[in-house]
Design a protein around this motif. Structure first.
Motif, PDB file in Angstrom:
ATOM      1  N   ALA A   1      -5.978  -0.749  -4.888  1.00 51.76           N
ATOM      2  CA  ALA A   1      -4.765  -0.591  -4.089  1.00 51.76           C
ATOM      3  C   ALA A   1      -4.927   0.522  -3.055  1.00 51.76           C
ATOM      4  O   ALA A   1      -4.534   0.375  -1.893  1.00 51.76           O
ATOM      5  CB  ALA A   1      -3.572  -0.302  -4.997  1.00 51.76           C
ATOM      6  N   SER A   2      -5.526   1.612  -3.455  1.00 49.71           N
ATOM      7  CA  SER A   2      -5.752   2.731  -2.543  1.00 49.71           C
ATOM      8  C   SER A   2      -6.697   2.342  -1.406  1.00 49.71           C
ATOM      9  O   SER A   2      -6.450   2.643  -0.242  1.00 49.71           O
ATOM     10  CB  SER A   2      -6.316   3.922  -3.327  1.00 49.71           C
TER      11      SER A   2
ATOM     12  N   PHE B   1      -5.929  -1.073   5.572  1.00 44.78           N
ATOM     13  CA  PHE B   1      -4.842  -1.578   6.397  1.00 44.78           C
ATOM     14  C   PHE B   1      -4.352  -0.519   7.378  1.00 44.78           C
ATOM     15  O   PHE B   1      -4.153  -0.803   8.571  1.00 44.78           O
ATOM     16  CB  PHE B   1      -3.674  -2.087   5.554  1.00 44.78           C
ATOM     17  N   ARG B   2      -4.147   0.711   6.914  1.00 42.43           N
ATOM     18  CA  ARG B   2      -3.669   1.781   7.815  1.00 42.43           C
ATOM     19  C   ARG B   2      -4.645   2.014   8.954  1.00 42.43           C
ATOM     20  O   ARG B   2      -4.246   2.186  10.108  1.00 42.43           O
ATOM     21  CB  ARG B   2      -3.445   3.074   7.032  1.00 42.43           C
TER      22      ARG B   2
ATOM     23  N   THR C   1      -8.647  -5.965  11.249  1.00 45.46           N
ATOM     24  CA  THR C   1      -8.719  -5.712   9.807  1.00 45.46           C
ATOM     25  C   THR C   1     -10.057  -6.178   9.241  1.00 45.46           C
ATOM     26  O   THR C   1     -10.693  -5.471   8.447  1.00 45.46           O
ATOM     27  CB  THR C   1      -7.555  -6.403   9.072  1.00 45.46           C
TER      28      THR C   1
ATOM     29  N   GLY D   1      -7.366  -0.737  -0.310  1.00 51.19           N
ATOM     30  CA  GLY D   1      -6.700  -1.712   0.537  1.00 51.19           C
ATOM     31  C   GLY D   1      -5.702  -1.070   1.482  1.00 51.19           C
ATOM     32  O   GLY D   1      -5.620  -1.426   2.660  1.00 51.19           O
ATOM     33  N   SER D   2      -4.966  -0.107   0.982  1.00 51.43           N
ATOM     34  CA  SER D   2      -3.991   0.603   1.798  1.00 51.43           C
ATOM     35  C   SER D   2      -4.661   1.375   2.929  1.00 51.43           C
ATOM     36  O   SER D   2      -4.216   1.346   4.076  1.00 51.43           O
ATOM     37  CB  SER D   2      -3.186   1.557   0.910  1.00 51.43           C
ATOM     38  N   ARG D   3      -5.761   2.046   2.619  1.00 48.83           N
ATOM     39  CA  ARG D   3      -6.479   2.810   3.648  1.00 48.83           C
ATOM     40  C   ARG D   3      -7.078   1.881   4.698  1.00 48.83           C
ATOM     41  O   ARG D   3      -7.063   2.181   5.886  1.00 48.83           O
ATOM     42  CB  ARG D   3      -7.564   3.669   3.018  1.00 48.83           C
TER      43      ARG D   3
END
Length: 60
Positions: free
Chosen positions: A10-11, A17-18, A37, A13-15
């Motif tokens: 999750a971490s 995406f950001r 992306t 993937g979040s990074r």
């Protein structure tokens, strides 16, 4: 799924995406967010540095 693996995924993937979203907003090339992306993701799966040492289960 192991909670630690889920948190790491999750971490990550979040990074990704950001980073992709920021690059997409800054881009003047008209590239779509999906392409940006995918580019960021491909950079994440590039070559990795080899570990400097190998540790057994009781050596860390």
């Amino acid at each position: 799924m192991d909670p630690d693996i889920a948190e790491l995924a999750a971490s990550t993937g979040s990074r990704i995406f950001r980073t992709a979203y920021r690059k997409w907003l800054e881009s003047n090339e008209g590239t779509d967010l999906t392409t940006v992306t995918e580019s960021v993701m491909s950079q994440q799966s590039g070559p990795r540095a080899a570990p400097s040492a190998s540790f057994g289960p009781h050596e860390m």
